[in-house]
Scaffold this active site. Structure first.
Site, PDB file in Angstrom:
ATOM      1  N   GLU A 291      21.899   9.726  50.601  1.00 26.88           N
ATOM      2  CA  GLU A 291      20.734   9.492  49.732  1.00 26.88           C
ATOM      3  C   GLU A 291      19.855   8.384  50.326  1.00 26.88           C
ATOM      4  O   GLU A 291      18.632   8.514  50.388  1.00 26.88           O
ATOM      5  CB  GLU A 291      21.182   9.103  48.320  1.00 26.88           C
ATOM      6  CG  GLU A 291      21.912  10.182  47.559  1.00 26.88           C
ATOM      7  CD  GLU A 291      21.008  11.221  46.912  1.00 26.88           C
ATOM      8  OE1 GLU A 291      19.780  11.205  47.126  1.00 26.88           O
ATOM      9  OE2 GLU A 291      21.553  12.063  46.179  1.00 26.88           O
TER      10      GLU A 291
ATOM     11  N   ASP B 266      17.716  19.293  48.443  1.00 31.82           N
ATOM     12  CA  ASP B 266      19.144  19.557  48.276  1.00 31.82           C
ATOM     13  C   ASP B 266      19.587  20.681  49.207  1.00 31.82           C
ATOM     14  O   ASP B 266      20.630  20.581  49.869  1.00 31.82           O
ATOM     15  CB  ASP B 266      19.456  19.904  46.820  1.00 31.82           C
ATOM     16  CG  ASP B 266      20.935  20.144  46.595  1.00 31.82           C
ATOM     17  OD1 ASP B 266      21.727  19.196  46.770  1.00 31.82           O
ATOM     18  OD2 ASP B 266      21.310  21.284  46.271  1.00 31.82           O
TER      19      ASP B 266
ATOM     20  N   ASP C 150      16.573  11.543  43.357  1.00 33.41           N
ATOM     21  CA  ASP C 150      17.468  11.709  42.204  1.00 33.41           C
ATOM     22  C   ASP C 150      18.640  10.731  42.270  1.00 33.41           C
ATOM     23  O   ASP C 150      19.573  10.814  41.490  1.00 33.41           O
ATOM     24  CB  ASP C 150      17.961  13.156  42.084  1.00 33.41           C
ATOM     25  CG  ASP C 150      18.826  13.604  43.252  1.00 33.41           C
ATOM     26  OD1 ASP C 150      19.151  12.787  44.138  1.00 33.41           O
ATOM     27  OD2 ASP C 150      19.187  14.795  43.288  1.00 33.41           O
TER      28      ASP C 150
ATOM     29  N   ASP D 157      16.872  13.829  49.255  1.00 27.04           N
ATOM     30  CA  ASP D 157      18.169  14.106  48.645  1.00 27.04           C
ATOM     31  C   ASP D 157      19.242  13.957  49.710  1.00 27.04           C
ATOM     32  O   ASP D 157      18.977  14.078  50.904  1.00 27.04           O
ATOM     33  CB  ASP D 157      18.228  15.503  48.027  1.00 27.04           C
ATOM     34  CG  ASP D 157      19.329  15.628  46.967  1.00 27.04           C
ATOM     35  OD1 ASP D 157      19.870  14.589  46.532  1.00 27.04           O
ATOM     36  OD2 ASP D 157      19.642  16.760  46.579  1.00 27.04           O
ATOM     37  N   GLY D 158      20.442  13.665  49.242  1.00 27.49           N
ATOM     38  CA  GLY D 158      21.593  13.551  50.118  1.00 27.49           C
ATOM     39  C   GLY D 158      22.752  14.309  49.517  1.00 27.49           C
ATOM     40  O   GLY D 158      22.802  14.540  48.308  1.00 27.49           O
TER      41      GLY D 158
ATOM     42  N   HIS E 132      18.965  18.520  40.238  1.00 22.85           N
ATOM     43  CA  HIS E 132      19.374  19.861  39.821  1.00 22.85           C
ATOM     44  C   HIS E 132      18.741  20.244  38.485  1.00 22.85           C
ATOM     45  O   HIS E 132      19.392  20.726  37.567  1.00 22.85           O
ATOM     46  CB  HIS E 132      20.901  19.964  39.766  1.00 22.85           C
ATOM     47  CG  HIS E 132      21.536  19.528  41.044  1.00 22.85           C
ATOM     48  ND1 HIS E 132      21.488  20.284  42.189  1.00 22.85           N
ATOM     49  CD2 HIS E 132      22.193  18.392  41.364  1.00 22.85           C
ATOM     50  CE1 HIS E 132      22.109  19.638  43.161  1.00 22.85           C
ATOM     51  NE2 HIS E 132      22.541  18.488  42.695  1.00 22.85           N
TER      52      HIS E 132
END
Length: 157
Positions: A45, A128, A68, A7-8, A118
């Site tokens: 990301e 995250d 994501d 994640d970023g 999320h």
């Protein structure tokens, strides 16, 4: 077989940003993260994927990346990035990172799986947390030099 979760995050986009990575293979588990003083969400990301792949020591490893980021997953799975290479990344952002990605990507047998962000996915939520925490470490934020140079060029024109 190695699973990589990524994640970023960027606050302000552009703004302070970070990436989070989880690598898992059997009983082995490792978390990686880093932060930058000025960057974008898409860059983080993509950098998360690069860092994850670059940390694998054995070439030819089967890797599944869970992300994501539609930007990253679609660019690879729909083979857009390979077309961008043929055009020299004309009018595309993040060429520096895509070139780094292609270098580590070709070393392994990689597939991507998009997961909804999320959405209570434990590894995605942890990535995250890592990314956001890294972006807030003001004393250790790195400089995303290619991004800042490009950004400064465009503001001078």
């Amino acid at each position: 077989m190695i699973e990589i979760y990524t994640d970023g995050a960027a606050s302000g986009n552009p703004g302070p940003g970070g990436y989070g990575v989880i690598l898992r293979s059997g009983a082995h588990y490792k978390e990686l993260s880093g932060g930058f003083r000025m960057t974008t969400n898409n860059r983080m990301e993509l950098l998360a994927v690069i860092v994850g792949l670059a940390s694998i020591k054995k070439p030819g490893t089967q890797v599944t990346i869970y992300s994501d980021s539609k930007y990253v997953v679609d660019s690879v799975e729909k083979k857009w990035v390979f077309g961008w290479v043929k055009t020299g990344f004309k009018d595309k952002k993040n060429k520096d990172l895509w070139m780094r990605f292609l270098t580590v990507y070709k070393l392994h047998d990689v597939k991507f799986i998009w997961i909804k962000g999320h959405n209570s996915h434990p590894e995605n939520e942890r990535c995250d947390e890592l990314a956001v925490a890294a972006s807030k470490q003001k004393s250790t934020l790195e400089i995303d030099t290619p991004f800042e140079i490009e950004r400064n060029k465009s503001t001078l024109l």
